[in-house]
Design a protein around this motif. Structure first.
Motif, PDB file in Angstrom:
ATOM      1  N   GLU A  17       0.901  -1.186   0.033  1.00 12.26           N
ATOM      2  CA  GLU A  17      -0.069  -0.095  -0.085  1.00 12.26           C
ATOM      3  C   GLU A  17       0.955   1.275   0.076  1.00 12.26           C
ATOM      4  O   GLU A  17       1.987   1.258   0.770  1.00 12.26           O
ATOM      5  N   GLY A  18       0.497   2.201  -0.805  1.00  9.93           N
ATOM      6  CA  GLY A  18       1.376   3.430  -1.026  1.00  9.93           C
ATOM      7  C   GLY A  18       2.174   3.556  -2.103  1.00  9.93           C
ATOM      8  O   GLY A  18       2.796   4.534  -2.638  1.00  9.93           O
ATOM      9  N   GLU A  39      -1.217   5.637  -7.094  1.00  9.83           N
ATOM     10  CA  GLU A  39      -0.758   4.875  -5.650  1.00  9.83           C
ATOM     11  C   GLU A  39      -1.603   3.756  -5.349  1.00  9.83           C
ATOM     12  O   GLU A  39      -2.884   4.003  -5.484  1.00  9.83           O
ATOM     13  N   ASP A  45      -3.825   2.261  -3.015  1.00  8.61           N
ATOM     14  CA  ASP A  45      -4.842   2.392  -1.707  1.00  8.61           C
ATOM     15  C   ASP A  45      -4.924   1.268  -1.095  1.00  8.61           C
ATOM     16  O   ASP A  45      -5.080   1.403   0.234  1.00  8.61           O
ATOM     17  N   ALA A  46      -5.363   0.195  -1.712  1.00 11.38           N
ATOM     18  CA  ALA A  46      -5.544  -1.163  -0.623  1.00 11.38           C
ATOM     19  C   ALA A  46      -5.294  -2.175  -1.603  1.00 11.38           C
ATOM     20  O   ALA A  46      -5.435  -2.342  -3.051  1.00 11.38           O
ATOM     21  N   SER A 103      -6.915  -1.507  -5.375  1.00 11.06           N
ATOM     22  CA  SER A 103      -7.395  -0.213  -5.440  1.00 11.06           C
ATOM     23  C   SER A 103      -6.531   0.683  -5.750  1.00 11.06           C
ATOM     24  O   SER A 103      -5.353   0.746  -4.777  1.00 11.06           O
ATOM     25  N   VAL A 104      -6.528   1.663  -6.761  1.00 15.61           N
ATOM     26  CA  VAL A 104      -5.572   2.644  -7.177  1.00 15.61           C
ATOM     27  C   VAL A 104      -5.967   4.003  -7.175  1.00 15.61           C
ATOM     28  O   VAL A 104      -6.929   4.163  -7.591  1.00 15.61           O
ATOM     29  N   THR A 105      -5.393   4.893  -6.445  1.00 12.60           N
ATOM     30  CA  THR A 105      -5.725   6.292  -6.309  1.00 12.60           C
ATOM     31  C   THR A 105      -4.792   7.163  -7.393  1.00 12.60           C
ATOM     32  O   THR A 105      -3.799   6.948  -7.346  1.00 12.60           O
ATOM     33  N   THR A 106      -5.586   7.807  -8.247  1.00 14.67           N
ATOM     34  CA  THR A 106      -4.996   8.533  -9.259  1.00 14.67           C
ATOM     35  C   THR A 106      -5.408  10.193  -9.137  1.00 14.67           C
ATOM     36  O   THR A 106      -5.821  10.508  -8.453  1.00 14.67           O
ATOM     37  N   GLY A 137      -9.464   7.264  -9.394  1.00 15.34           N
ATOM     38  CA  GLY A 137      -8.899   5.928  -9.124  1.00 15.34           C
ATOM     39  C   GLY A 137      -9.507   4.766 -10.154  1.00 15.34           C
ATOM     40  O   GLY A 137     -10.385   5.181 -10.764  1.00 15.34           O
ATOM     41  N   GLU A 196      -9.977   0.377  -9.970  1.00 16.48           N
ATOM     42  CA  GLU A 196      -9.758  -1.117  -9.467  1.00 16.48           C
ATOM     43  C   GLU A 196      -9.339  -2.203 -10.702  1.00 16.48           C
ATOM     44  O   GLU A 196      -9.908  -2.056 -11.729  1.00 16.48           O
TER      45      GLU A 196
END
Length: 233
Positions: free
Chosen positions: A172-173, A189, A191-192, A205-208, A212, A214
């Motif tokens: 994560e991160g 990055e 996220d989970a 799960s990716v944050t953009t 974001g 999945e």
């Protein structure tokens, strides 16, 4: 065995137009499996440096083109994700990187960045002598004497002495890029990491910057910000 490949049936990652001609060049044996793009396709269709296989063979015979630091003499040699294609005489260096949709593209980099390449760890096993063998996404094997590496981590391998110069854990991160699927080419990055019970693939799960997405674990690769192409100019 034919040396031709129908354009309509090439992998989606290949950077070729599918409806201009019926056939293109078939990739030879080598790394990256069926996803590998023949070197001549990059030279002819992407860069425009040659007009034919004959011209490509001549350039290769002069050791004018390096892939991951090694001179190449086979115009059908498969080229794939994160390979480094160098033209020392032109002082031009490129990293193969997925763009939007997961299609392979060439990102221009400098000579220093061209000295190493990124690899995703897809396998890990003990070998005689107690060392650990890592198998990368392109089939390359790297033997290490430490246990800190895990499947889905990424490492950076020096093109000269094949040593590991950087290690990016899958966690994560971590900064990742999607290399396949509907979100191919997107960077963000983690996220989970959702571990799926049984044999199903884990989901990520990716944050953009713009939201974001999945996707499944198999479709992402951990990268460093220097490998996105943004800081190589």
């Amino acid at each position: 065995m034919t040396n031709h490949q129908k354009r309509l049936s090439v992998p989606k990652s290949w950077p070729v137009e599918r409806k201009t001609d019926v056939f293109t060049v078939k990739a030879g044996a080598g790394p990256h499996g069926k996803e590998g793009v023949p070197l001549v396709v990059l030279l002819r269709d992407v860069l425009g440096y040659v007009d034919s296989k004959k011209e490509a063979r001549y350039a290769l015979s002069e050791d004018a083109i390096l892939v991951n630091g090694d001179p190449i003499n086979d115009e059908q040699r498969p080229i794939g994700m994160f390979d480094i294609v160098a033209f020392p005489g032109r002082e031009e260096y490129y990293r193969v990187f997925p763009d939007e949709g997961g299609r392979l593209a060439l990102t221009e980099i400098d000579a220093e960045a061209a000295g190493s390449r990124l690899g995703k760890i897809e396998g890990k096993q003990q070998v005689p002598g107690g060392d650990t063998q890592l198998t990368l996404h392109d089939g390359t094997n790297v033997v290490v004497d430490e246990e800190e590496y895990s499947t889905n981590d990424s490492i950076v391998v020096d093109n000269d002495d094949k040593s590991i110069v950087a290690h990016f854990p899958f966690e994560e991160g971590a900064l990742v890029t999607a290399v396949r699927g509907n979100h191919g080419g997107k960077i963000g990055e983690i996220d989970a990491i959702d571990v799926t019970p049984g044999s199903g693939p884990n989901t990520i799960s990716v944050t953009t910057d713009d939201g974001g997405f999945e996707t499944i674990e198999e479709y992402v690769v951990v990268i460093d910000e220097n490998f996105t192409g943004d800081d190589d100019e």
